[in-house]
Design a protein around this motif. Structure first.
Motif, PDB file in Angstrom:
ATOM      1  N   GLY A  41       7.535  -3.741  46.173  1.00 30.60           N
ATOM      2  CA  GLY A  41       8.545  -2.599  46.416  1.00 30.60           C
ATOM      3  C   GLY A  41       7.873  -1.231  46.590  1.00 30.60           C
ATOM      4  N   SER A  42       6.687  -0.945  45.890  1.00 31.87           N
ATOM      5  CA  SER A  42       5.925   0.532  45.918  1.00 31.87           C
ATOM      6  C   SER A  42       5.284   0.626  47.240  1.00 31.87           C
ATOM      7  CB  SER A  42       5.004   0.606  44.758  1.00 31.87           C
ATOM      8  OG  SER A  42       3.996   0.006  45.042  1.00 31.87           O
ATOM      9  N   GLY A  43       4.648  -0.396  47.923  1.00 29.70           N
ATOM     10  CA  GLY A  43       3.801  -0.344  48.935  1.00 29.70           C
ATOM     11  C   GLY A  43       2.509   0.300  48.848  1.00 29.70           C
ATOM     12  N   ILE A  44       2.116   0.439  47.524  1.00 26.55           N
ATOM     13  CA  ILE A  44       0.813   1.118  47.146  1.00 26.55           C
ATOM     14  C   ILE A  44      -0.284  -0.251  47.250  1.00 26.55           C
ATOM     15  CG2 ILE A  44      -0.372   2.059  45.542  1.00 26.55           C
ATOM     16  CD1 ILE A  44       2.382   3.234  44.574  1.00 26.55           C
ATOM     17  N   LYS A  45      -1.420   0.216  47.814  1.00 32.86           N
ATOM     18  CA  LYS A  45      -2.384  -0.881  47.679  1.00 32.86           C
ATOM     19  C   LYS A  45      -2.836  -1.284  46.318  1.00 32.86           C
ATOM     20  CE  LYS A  45      -6.491   2.232  47.770  1.00 32.86           C
ATOM     21  NZ  LYS A  45      -7.540   2.492  48.306  1.00 32.86           N
ATOM     22  N   LYS A  46      -3.293  -2.659  46.107  1.00 31.83           N
ATOM     23  CA  LYS A  46      -3.637  -3.044  44.955  1.00 31.83           C
ATOM     24  C   LYS A  46      -5.022  -2.248  44.430  1.00 31.83           C
ATOM     25  CE  LYS A  46      -2.534  -8.087  45.936  1.00 31.83           C
ATOM     26  NZ  LYS A  46      -3.142  -9.277  46.026  1.00 31.83           N
ATOM     27  N   GLY A  47      -4.970  -2.329  43.063  1.00 28.75           N
ATOM     28  CA  GLY A  47      -6.281  -1.933  42.383  1.00 28.75           C
ATOM     29  C   GLY A  47      -6.315  -0.359  42.355  1.00 28.75           C
ATOM     30  N   TYR A  48      -5.226   0.538  42.773  1.00 31.55           N
ATOM     31  CA  TYR A  48      -5.160   1.718  42.904  1.00 31.55           C
ATOM     32  C   TYR A  48      -5.225   2.666  41.695  1.00 31.55           C
ATOM     33  CZ  TYR A  48      -3.594   6.500  43.988  1.00 31.55           C
ATOM     34  OH  TYR A  48      -3.485   7.949  44.496  1.00 31.55           O
ATOM     35  N   ALA A  49      -4.376   2.301  40.658  1.00 27.41           N
ATOM     36  CA  ALA A  49      -4.216   2.974  39.505  1.00 27.41           C
ATOM     37  C   ALA A  49      -4.910   2.935  38.330  1.00 27.41           C
ATOM     38  CB  ALA A  49      -2.839   3.023  39.002  1.00 27.41           C
ATOM     39  N   ASP A  50      -5.206   3.896  37.689  1.00 25.30           N
ATOM     40  CA  ASP A  50      -5.762   3.816  36.321  1.00 25.30           C
ATOM     41  C   ASP A  50      -4.796   3.783  35.297  1.00 25.30           C
ATOM     42  OD1 ASP A  50      -8.485   4.690  36.607  1.00 25.30           O
ATOM     43  OD2 ASP A  50      -7.555   6.334  37.648  1.00 25.30           O
ATOM     44  N   ARG A  51      -3.325   4.090  35.239  1.00 21.53           N
ATOM     45  CA  ARG A  51      -2.360   4.019  34.492  1.00 21.53           C
ATOM     46  C   ARG A  51      -0.881   3.769  35.271  1.00 21.53           C
ATOM     47  NH1 ARG A  51      -5.885   3.588  31.597  1.00 21.53           N
ATOM     48  NH2 ARG A  51      -6.187   4.992  29.710  1.00 21.53           N
ATOM     49  N   ILE A  52      -0.105   2.783  35.142  1.00 20.10           N
ATOM     50  CA  ILE A  52       1.143   2.770  35.507  1.00 20.10           C
ATOM     51  C   ILE A  52       1.956   3.101  34.390  1.00 20.10           C
ATOM     52  CG2 ILE A  52       2.978   1.258  36.424  1.00 20.10           C
ATOM     53  CD1 ILE A  52       0.660   1.034  38.402  1.00 20.10           C
ATOM     54  N   LEU A  53       3.030   4.118  34.821  1.00 18.89           N
ATOM     55  CA  LEU A  53       4.237   4.475  33.800  1.00 18.89           C
ATOM     56  C   LEU A  53       5.457   3.760  34.296  1.00 18.89           C
ATOM     57  CD1 LEU A  53       3.612   8.457  33.611  1.00 18.89           C
ATOM     58  CD2 LEU A  53       2.416   6.599  32.302  1.00 18.89           C
ATOM     59  N   LEU A  54       6.352   2.972  33.311  1.00 18.54           N
ATOM     60  CA  LEU A  54       7.466   2.613  33.456  1.00 18.54           C
ATOM     61  C   LEU A  54       8.130   3.052  32.280  1.00 18.54           C
ATOM     62  CD1 LEU A  54       8.680   0.543  35.236  1.00 18.54           C
ATOM     63  CD2 LEU A  54       8.053  -1.272  33.656  1.00 18.54           C
ATOM     64  N   ILE A  55       8.841   4.209  32.513  1.00 12.16           N
ATOM     65  CA  ILE A  55       9.452   4.755  31.517  1.00 12.16           C
ATOM     66  C   ILE A  55      10.947   4.794  31.622  1.00 12.16           C
ATOM     67  CG2 ILE A  55       9.655   7.020  30.286  1.00 12.16           C
ATOM     68  CD1 ILE A  55       6.624   7.408  31.031  1.00 12.16           C
ATOM     69  N   ASN A  56      11.713   4.112  30.821  1.00 15.88           N
ATOM     70  CA  ASN A  56      13.158   4.254  30.835  1.00 15.88           C
ATOM     71  C   ASN A  56      13.690   3.641  32.203  1.00 15.88           C
ATOM     72  OD1 ASN A  56      13.333   5.580  28.279  1.00 15.88           O
ATOM     73  ND2 ASN A  56      13.593   7.416  29.182  1.00 15.88           N
ATOM     74  N   THR A  57      12.924   2.474  32.317  1.00 14.99           N
ATOM     75  CA  THR A  57      13.043   2.150  33.861  1.00 14.99           C
ATOM     76  C   THR A  57      13.361   0.309  33.706  1.00 14.99           C
ATOM     77  OG1 THR A  57      11.871   3.701  35.022  1.00 14.99           O
ATOM     78  CG2 THR A  57      12.160   1.610  36.005  1.00 14.99           C
ATOM     79  N   LEU A  58      12.444  -0.222  32.933  1.00 12.96           N
ATOM     80  CA  LEU A  58      12.592  -1.607  32.891  1.00 12.96           C
ATOM     81  C   LEU A  58      14.031  -2.281  32.693  1.00 12.96           C
ATOM     82  CD1 LEU A  58      10.723  -4.286  32.849  1.00 12.96           C
ATOM     83  CD2 LEU A  58      10.687  -4.161  30.353  1.00 12.96           C
ATOM     84  N   PHE A  59      14.784  -1.693  31.788  1.00 12.64           N
ATOM     85  CA  PHE A  59      16.249  -2.181  31.682  1.00 12.64           C
ATOM     86  C   PHE A  59      17.020  -2.097  33.016  1.00 12.64           C
ATOM     87  CE2 PHE A  59      17.391   2.308  30.782  1.00 12.64           C
ATOM     88  CZ  PHE A  59      18.299   2.291  31.352  1.00 12.64           C
ATOM     89  N   GLN A  60      16.553  -1.216  33.876  1.00 10.74           N
ATOM     90  CA  GLN A  60      17.469  -1.055  35.120  1.00 10.74           C
ATOM     91  C   GLN A  60      17.160  -1.844  36.168  1.00 10.74           C
ATOM     92  OE1 GLN A  60      18.049   3.137  36.059  1.00 10.74           O
ATOM     93  NE2 GLN A  60      16.846   3.755  34.391  1.00 10.74           N
ATOM     94  N   LEU A  61      15.942  -2.702  35.975  1.00  6.73           N
ATOM     95  CA  LEU A  61      15.505  -3.534  37.104  1.00  6.73           C
ATOM     96  C   LEU A  61      16.371  -4.800  37.089  1.00  6.73           C
ATOM     97  CD1 LEU A  61      11.678  -2.764  36.666  1.00  6.73           C
ATOM     98  CD2 LEU A  61      13.306  -1.809  38.545  1.00  6.73           C
ATOM     99  N   GLN A  62      16.294  -5.609  38.402  1.00  6.92           N
ATOM    100  CA  GLN A  62      16.829  -6.864  38.516  1.00  6.92           C
ATOM    101  C   GLN A  62      15.646  -7.813  38.558  1.00  6.92           C
ATOM    102  OE1 GLN A  62      20.326  -7.538  38.466  1.00  6.92           O
ATOM    103  NE2 GLN A  62      20.504  -5.272  37.942  1.00  6.92           N
ATOM    104  N   GLU A  63      14.699  -7.592  39.111  1.00  8.44           N
ATOM    105  CA  GLU A  63      13.590  -8.470  39.090  1.00  8.44           C
ATOM    106  C   GLU A  63      12.354  -7.921  38.246  1.00  8.44           C
ATOM    107  OE1 GLU A  63      13.566 -11.049  41.157  1.00  8.44           O
ATOM    108  OE2 GLU A  63      15.454 -10.573  41.855  1.00  8.44           O
ATOM    109  N   ARG A  64      12.717  -8.019  36.929  1.00 11.14           N
ATOM    110  CA  ARG A  64      11.828  -7.410  36.087  1.00 11.14           C
ATOM    111  C   ARG A  64      10.226  -7.923  36.197  1.00 11.14           C
ATOM    112  NH1 ARG A  64      16.681  -7.947  32.379  1.00 11.14           N
ATOM    113  NH2 ARG A  64      17.580  -5.805  32.725  1.00 11.14           N
ATOM    114  N   ILE A  65      10.149  -9.340  36.205  1.00 15.99           N
ATOM    115  CA  ILE A  65       8.919 -10.067  36.225  1.00 15.99           C
ATOM    116  C   ILE A  65       8.216  -9.629  37.435  1.00 15.99           C
ATOM    117  CG2 ILE A  65       7.616 -12.323  36.445  1.00 15.99           C
ATOM    118  CD1 ILE A  65       8.726 -11.501  33.636  1.00 15.99           C
ATOM    119  N   LYS A  66       8.731  -9.479  38.757  1.00 15.65           N
ATOM    120  CA  LYS A  66       8.185  -9.421  39.812  1.00 15.65           C
ATOM    121  C   LYS A  66       7.639  -7.887  39.641  1.00 15.65           C
ATOM    122  CE  LYS A  66      10.841 -12.083  42.914  1.00 15.65           C
ATOM    123  NZ  LYS A  66      11.939 -12.266  44.107  1.00 15.65           N
ATOM    124  N   VAL A  67       8.539  -6.934  39.307  1.00 16.71           N
ATOM    125  CA  VAL A  67       7.923  -5.314  39.309  1.00 16.71           C
ATOM    126  C   VAL A  67       6.838  -5.339  38.260  1.00 16.71           C
ATOM    127  CG1 VAL A  67       8.620  -3.112  38.571  1.00 16.71           C
ATOM    128  CG2 VAL A  67      10.152  -4.404  39.709  1.00 16.71           C
TER     129      VAL A  67
END
Length: 187
Positions: free
Chosen positions: A81-107
């Protein structure tokens, strides 16, 4: 009622020059504060499905002189979904978002792929039954969130102290053997 980025950001172990991805950034409450922490040599990528929220974030970033924030309009529930390349980030923030997702494991699996070796996921979400603005049946308990993280290949390594209506923790890839260092703290 929302988590205050200024008050809680230090717990995320973010430093100068880091690359951060804020998945489900909304108007960028965290992205704007993180942009200060990573400085001019760091970068924040804010990803959200709502383009009007990203437009507000861009305007706010410009007015505050943050030139290290990029935005991506994307649906996290779609494959890669993000289209960002693998291995890019030092941190991923997932804030007040997980509950809104349909494809939680995929995300969560995509988040794992986006992390550099030694990177970590910062997960914060609403506690059901503790006064969130969302119906409790839409929320994910802390126990369920930990199960989802484990299934996606993460392990919790540090709990984040938050107001009673939220839970949060930092998790890293299970396959990662290196510790994350920041100041005198290790994950």
């Amino acid at each position: 009622m929302f988590v205050d980025p200024k008050k809680h950001l230090k717990q995320f172990l973010i430093g100068e020059g880091m690359k951060i991805i804020d998945l489900g950034s909304g108007v960028g409450h965290f992205a704007l504060e993180v942009a200060k922490e990573v400085g001019k040599h760091g970068e924040v990528i804010a990803v959200d499905v709502l383009s009007d929220l990203l437009s507000k974030l861009v305007a706010d970033a410009k007015s505050k002189g943050h030139h290290n924030i990029k935005v991506i309009h994307a649906d996290l529930d779609s494959k890669k979904g993000s289209g960002i390349k693998k291995g890019y980030a030092d941190r991923i923030l997932l804030i007040n978002t997980l509950f809104q997702l349909q494809e939680r494991i995929k995300v969560l699996e995509e988040a794992k792929e986006l992390l550099k070796k030694g990177g970590a996921l910062v997960l914060i979400d609403w506690h059901p039954g503790k006064g969130s603005p969302w119906p409790d049946d839409q929320l994910i308990s802390e126990v369920e969130a930990k199960k989802l993280l484990k299934k996606a290949g993460f392990e919790e390594v540090l709990e984040i102290e938050l107001p009673h209506h939220h839970y949060g923790f930092i998790a890293r890839k299970i396959s990662s053997k290196s510790a994350i260092k920041h100041s005198d703290k290790k994950i």
